[in-house]
Design an enzyme around this catalytic site. Structure first.
Site, mmCIF file in Angstrom:
data_model
loop_
_atom_site.group_PDB
_atom_site.id
_atom_site.type_symbol
_atom_site.label_atom_id
_atom_site.label_comp_id
_atom_site.label_asym_id
_atom_site.label_seq_id
_atom_site.Cartn_x
_atom_site.Cartn_y
_atom_site.Cartn_z
ATOM 1 N N GLU A 1 -9.054 -33.321 -9.883
ATOM 2 C CA GLU A 1 -7.996 -33.135 -8.876
ATOM 3 C C GLU A 1 -6.643 -33.639 -9.322
ATOM 4 O OE1 GLU A 1 -11.093 -34.055 -8.260
ATOM 5 O OE2 GLU A 1 -11.826 -33.215 -6.388
ATOM 6 N N GLU B 1 -18.268 -33.403 -5.475
ATOM 7 C CA GLU B 1 -18.335 -34.191 -4.230
ATOM 8 C C GLU B 1 -19.467 -33.695 -3.325
ATOM 9 O OE1 GLU B 1 -14.034 -33.642 -3.546
ATOM 10 O OE2 GLU B 1 -13.960 -35.812 -3.268
HETATM 11 N N1 3HC Z 1 -10.196 -22.195 -6.437
HETATM 12 C C1 3HC Z 1 -9.826 -20.903 -6.421
HETATM 13 N N2 3HC Z 1 -9.873 -20.116 -7.518
HETATM 14 C C2 3HC Z 1 -10.313 -20.661 -8.668
HETATM 15 C C3 3HC Z 1 -10.716 -22.005 -8.754
HETATM 16 C C4 3HC Z 1 -10.661 -22.800 -7.573
HETATM 17 N N3 3HC Z 1 -11.054 -24.074 -7.559
HETATM 18 N N4 3HC Z 1 -11.089 -22.260 -10.018
HETATM 19 C C5 3HC Z 1 -10.936 -21.112 -10.693
HETATM 20 N N5 3HC Z 1 -10.474 -20.145 -9.886
HETATM 21 C C6 3HC Z 1 -10.210 -18.742 -10.231
HETATM 22 C C7 3HC Z 1 -9.118 -18.589 -11.260
HETATM 23 O O1 3HC Z 1 -7.844 -18.534 -10.650
HETATM 24 C C8 3HC Z 1 -9.500 -17.282 -11.917
HETATM 25 O O2 3HC Z 1 -9.084 -16.250 -11.052
HETATM 26 P P1 3HC Z 1 -8.624 -14.826 -11.657
HETATM 27 O O3 3HC Z 1 -9.801 -14.298 -12.405
HETATM 28 O O4 3HC Z 1 -8.241 -14.054 -10.457
HETATM 29 O O5 3HC Z 1 -7.468 -15.144 -12.556
HETATM 30 C C9 3HC Z 1 -11.022 -17.313 -11.906
HETATM 31 O O6 3HC Z 1 -11.377 -18.263 -10.895
HETATM 32 C C10 3HC Z 1 -11.653 -17.742 -13.206
HETATM 33 O O7 3HC Z 1 -11.044 -18.973 -13.616
HETATM 34 P P2 3HC Z 1 -10.735 -19.281 -15.158
HETATM 35 O O8 3HC Z 1 -10.006 -18.149 -15.773
HETATM 36 O O9 3HC Z 1 -10.097 -20.625 -15.192
HETATM 37 O O10 3HC Z 1 -12.205 -19.318 -15.742
HETATM 38 P P3 3HC Z 1 -12.822 -20.238 -16.867
HETATM 39 O O11 3HC Z 1 -14.215 -19.789 -17.016
HETATM 40 O O12 3HC Z 1 -11.940 -20.289 -18.055
HETATM 41 O O13 3HC Z 1 -12.826 -21.737 -16.256
HETATM 42 C C11 3HC Z 1 -13.208 -23.435 -14.595
HETATM 43 C C12 3HC Z 1 -13.609 -22.037 -15.141
HETATM 44 C C13 3HC Z 1 -13.538 -24.517 -15.629
HETATM 45 C C14 3HC Z 1 -13.978 -23.670 -13.333
HETATM 46 C C15 3HC Z 1 -11.677 -23.438 -14.331
HETATM 47 O O14 3HC Z 1 -11.345 -22.296 -13.552
HETATM 48 C C16 3HC Z 1 -11.175 -24.647 -13.582
HETATM 49 O O15 3HC Z 1 -10.955 -25.679 -14.187
HETATM 50 N N6 3HC Z 1 -10.954 -24.504 -12.258
HETATM 51 C C17 3HC Z 1 -10.359 -25.532 -11.445
HETATM 52 C C18 3HC Z 1 -11.327 -26.659 -11.170
HETATM 53 C C19 3HC Z 1 -10.675 -27.687 -10.288
HETATM 54 O O16 3HC Z 1 -9.570 -28.112 -10.502
HETATM 55 N N7 3HC Z 1 -11.410 -28.121 -9.245
HETATM 56 C C20 3HC Z 1 -10.902 -29.080 -8.309
HETATM 57 C C21 3HC Z 1 -10.210 -28.362 -7.201
HETATM 58 S S1 3HC Z 1 -9.373 -29.459 -6.088
HETATM 59 C C22 3HC Z 1 -10.624 -30.057 -5.081
HETATM 60 O O17 3HC Z 1 -11.758 -29.768 -5.279
HETATM 61 C C23 3HC Z 1 -10.148 -30.910 -3.933
HETATM 62 C C24 3HC Z 1 -11.248 -31.674 -3.285
HETATM 63 O O18 3HC Z 1 -11.404 -32.939 -3.870
HETATM 64 C C25 3HC Z 1 -10.970 -31.882 -1.842
#
Ligand code: 3HC
Ligand code: NAI
Length: 701
Positions: A125, A105
């Site tokens: 999301e 976004e």
């Molecule tokens: N916020 C906070 N922490 C996050 C995060 C996020 N969005 N995404 C990942 N983390 C943290 C994880 O909890 C993890 O923490 P830890 O090491 O303490 O356990 C660390 O980052 C690494 O994450 P992964 O183990 O998942 O690492 P990978 O390399 O396997 O994957 C990734 C990376 C593909 C980015 C995966 O973490 C992921 O899919 N994250 C979520 C992405 C997501 O859902 N984004 C949308 C969020 S909602 C939003 O944006 C709302 C908006 O529209 C208003």
């Protein structure tokens, strides 16, 4: 300016770099830092264009999920994206890694986007029970068209950069240094006299089909495919708003729908599930810097149902594997099964013939233990019999090199006794895969009394490499998942004996959200497995534990589930779709009579409480005994291995959401009515009395 966002002016360009490891999430300091940096670029007369990029392994992966459910902090993400879009100087976002959710976004707020070719972009999301709440539902349809936006937002699945280019989400692919690529792109823009280009101001790309029809079709699809889910329908409504309203009003509507999702219990459950999966990787007594053994080659002993599936897990991860069977004939059958599984994928179109050949080349069949001298890990998956396991582990101990990890896939035998068959119990660990092993994501990593920290760390790392959700469990009958599922299965048999039909039990739990009804699940795994456990229990259980007798009657009638075409359901002519079994009614009557029960009507709500609270009460015992490290590990096990609905967060989180006092009141009532099985777990009593939750509890508290 905040340290997580760096501002640098290079000639006539402002370079803004987000540096917030590990995934550059948009926490409050990042939002503030970005807002300040864009303002600084706006105000600096020497700056003609802005380049936004990220340090580390990825572009912004989204909003900071940890902030959800907490009081909002300024500036909000929508406010930030609007400010970025409003900037009077052209901006270029340079993407790499994953640009997800709020990350995409922010990029859509920029006027141009380029991406390294290995980037993936998406709006996931919905998987967290949300919808894109910072303009994604309004800007993506304007760039990519309504159909593509609906698909991406409702599924939450990311797409590759090349595809994003095709759909107009990204302008150009780039390679090499990100700052250099972004700067070169910005200079080309300036040279060509191209200025700001706000995606929010674009008209929705015209499509061949009627947009209203498209939206209604998606709505109907969502209702059918995801009944009971809160967010997906709201995702559709938000995109619909983009097609009907001007940007400012569309953004307002998006915000309202986002807030509804944010407040929903499903959002809390799905966020819990996200963190539970990651938390499971943290193992007590195994610090993050524990050395991990290198695994270059694996072996699997026993090429039956599990052994073949496990061997394919290794091969799918690109690891060579040796599959050992008792003789050439058994080995041929096992290798043929492996070929058949891949051939079915090729036929379905999910695997190419070339990929199948490549994978099969990594699978070597052997019948001689001498071939295992140099493997780094062995997974034993022979018959569930201590005598057979003894033969295997004694041979492994004799031939395997020092440092090889010796794992057992046993589902019920004592791992400590298996470890004691070797002279290296510290190298022995349980790797409990779930059937079909090449499909199911769950892996219980069983920690024996003597399993070393290094072996545990290596087993967890291996789990990750095999793309499993690996969860550490302690040694007990059934470990975590099966020990709990036994209570669940027993209760569904009691429900049948008390008056329910198989269809009623399964429908009630499917409506609750379980991927499969408990009785259809039992038919799938085979009723003889439960019968063997039942026989053992009859011999060992104290008399106050009443046992159902229905299973005996089914097994005596040769109804063992799918494998015999009959069980709780009927499976005519090899079909795998359960149909009512007309012979069951008589068996139910007979079982009720034998138990002295008068059959009665049971409500769906009662069926659900009896089944799910049985899981929760056992989960509480498991937690207190330290068999699971934390409540969220139990949740991860149920979400990834037993089809528990993610939107309920797992059995322990579901209990927390209901309130443990409510759960305890029903467990006590069931204890009164149905006897010893329902003895309330002491931890449930304690936490309910203290007004606490399972997920806030830590051992020793
Ligand atoms: N916020 C906070 N922490 C996050 C995060 C996020 N969005 N995404 C990942 N983390 C943290 C994880 O909890 C993890 O923490 P830890 O090491 O303490 O356990 C660390 O980052 C690494 O994450 P992964 O183990 O998942 O690492 P990978 O390399 O396997 O994957 C990734 C990376 C593909 C980015 C995966 O973490 C992921 O899919 N994250 C979520 C992405 C997501 O859902 N984004 C949308 C969020 S909602 C939003 O944006 C709302 C908006 O529209 C208003
Ligand atoms: P299976 O009966 O399908 O296969 C066992 C295989 O082991 C047979 O092919 C047999 O020829 C082979 N075998 C027996 N002795 C051997 C030896 N000494 N050396 C080499 N091979 C030998 O059994 P299944 O279902 O695959 O189970 C295997 C193990 O996995 C058991 O410990 C079981 O408890 C466990 N398990 C089973 C699950 C399931 O759903 N079937 C799920 C999780 C664990």
């Amino acid at each position: 300016m905040q340290a997580t966002v760096q501002f640098e002016r290079r000639a006539n360009l402002a370079l803004i770099t987000v540096n917030n490891p590990p995934v550059n999430a948009l926490s409050q300091p990042v939002r503030q830092g970005l807002l300040d940096a864009f303002r600084a670029a706006e105000e600096d007369a020497r700056v003609d264009a802005v380049v936004l990029l990220c340090a580390g392994s990825t572009f912004i992966a989204g909003a900071d999920i940890k902030e959800f459910g907490k009081p909002p902090q300024e500036p909000s993400l929508p406010e930030l994206v609007n400010a970025i879009e409003a900037c009077s100087k052209p901006s270029v976002a340079v993407l790499h890694g994953t640009a997800l959710g709020g990350g995409l976004e922010v990029a859509l707020g920029c006027h141009y986007r380029i991406a390294r070719s290995d980037t993936r972009v998406g709006l996931p999301e919905v998987k967290l029970g949300l919808l894109p709440g910072a303009g994604g539902t309004q800007r993506l349809p304007r760039l990519a068209g309504v159909a593509k936006a609906l698909e991406m937002i409702v599924s939450g699945a990311p797409i590759a950069a090349a595809d994003a280019c095709e759909y107009g989400i990204i302008d150009e692919l780039c390679d090499g240094d990100l700052a250099a690529a972004g700067s070169a792109f910005a200079q080309r823009l300036l040279a060509a006299g191209r200025g700001v280009r706000r995606s929010g101001e674009q008209r929705i790309a015209s499509v061949d089909v009627d947009v209203a029809l498209l939206i209604e079709a998606k709505r109907a699809e969502v209702r059918k495919r995801s009944p009971g889910l809160f967010a997906p329908l709201r995702c559709v409504s938000a995109v619909e708003a983009a097609t009907l309203l001007p940007l400012a009003e569309g953004l307002k509507r998006e915000r309202e729908l986002f807030q509804e999702c944010l407040a929903s219990p499903q959002r809390a459950a799905l966020v819990h599930a996200f963190f539970a999966e990651r938390q499971a990787g943290k193992v007590s007594g195994v610090p993050a810097d524990t050395p991990v053994r290198e695994i270059k080659c694996a072996a699997v002993i026993g090429g039956g149902t599990m052994g073949v599936g496990i061997a394919l897990c290794f091969v799918n991860a690109g690891l060579p594997v040796k599959l050992l069977e008792v003789d050439a004939a058994a080995l041929d059958r096992a290798l043929q099964r492996a070929r058949d599984i891949y051939a079915a994928s090729v036929k379905r179109g999910s695997l190419t013939q070339a990929a199948m050949d490549q994978r099969l080349a990594l699978l070597e069949g052997v019948t001689d233990y001498a071939a295992l001298a140099d493997v780094d890990v062995v997974v034993e998956a022979v018959f569930e019999d201590m005598g057979v396991k003894r033969q295997v582990f004694e041979q492994l101990d004799a031939v395997c090199k020092a440092g090889a990890i010796l794992a057992s896939n046993t589902s019920s035998l004592d791992l400590n006794a298996i470890a004691a068959l070797t002279r290296r119990p510290a190298d022995v660990v349980g790797l409990h895969f779930f059937s079909p092993a090449n499909v199911m994501r769950l892996l219980e990593v069983v920690r024996g009394e003597q399993t070393s920290a290094e072996v545990l760390a290596s087993a967890m790392a291996l789990g990750k490499r095999l793309k499993k959700v690996a969860v550490v469990v302690g040694v007990c009958d059934g470990f975590v998942g099966n020990r709990m599922v036994f209570q669940y299965g027993r209760e569904s048999e009691f429900l049948l004996e008390e008056g329910a039909t198989a269809q009623q039990v399964d429908a009630a739990l499917r409506d609750f959200g379980m991927a499969m009804g408990p009785l259809a699940m039992r038919d799938l795994s085979g009723l003889d497995i439960g019968m063997a456990i039942r026989k053992r229990q009859r011999e060992t259980l104290p008399s106050e534990y009443r046992l159902p007798c229905l299973l005996d009657k089914l097994c005596a009638a040769g109804m063992l589930g799918q494998k015999t075409g009959k069980g709780f359901y009927l499976y005519p002519a090899g079909s795998r779709t359960p149909q009512p079994n007309p012979e069951l009614a008589a068996l139910l009557e007979a079982a009720s009579q034998q138990q002295g029960i008068e059959r009665r009507e049971l409500s769906a709500a009662h069926i659900v409480e009896r089944s799910i609270f049985a899981l929760i009460n056992e989960g509480a015992k498991i937690l207190e005994e330290g068999i699971a490290q934390r409540a969220s590990d139990i949740d991860s096990i149920y979400l990834n291995g037993y089809g528990f609905p993610a939107f309920r967060g797992g059995p322990m989180f579901y209990a927390d959401q209901l309130g443990l006092d409510q759960v305890l009141a029903r467990v006590r009532e069931f204890h009164q009515r149905f006897g010893a099985w329902w003895q309330p777990a002491p931890l449930l009593e304690k936490l309910a009395a203290e007004g606490r939750t399972f997920n806030s509890w830590e051992p020793g508290q």
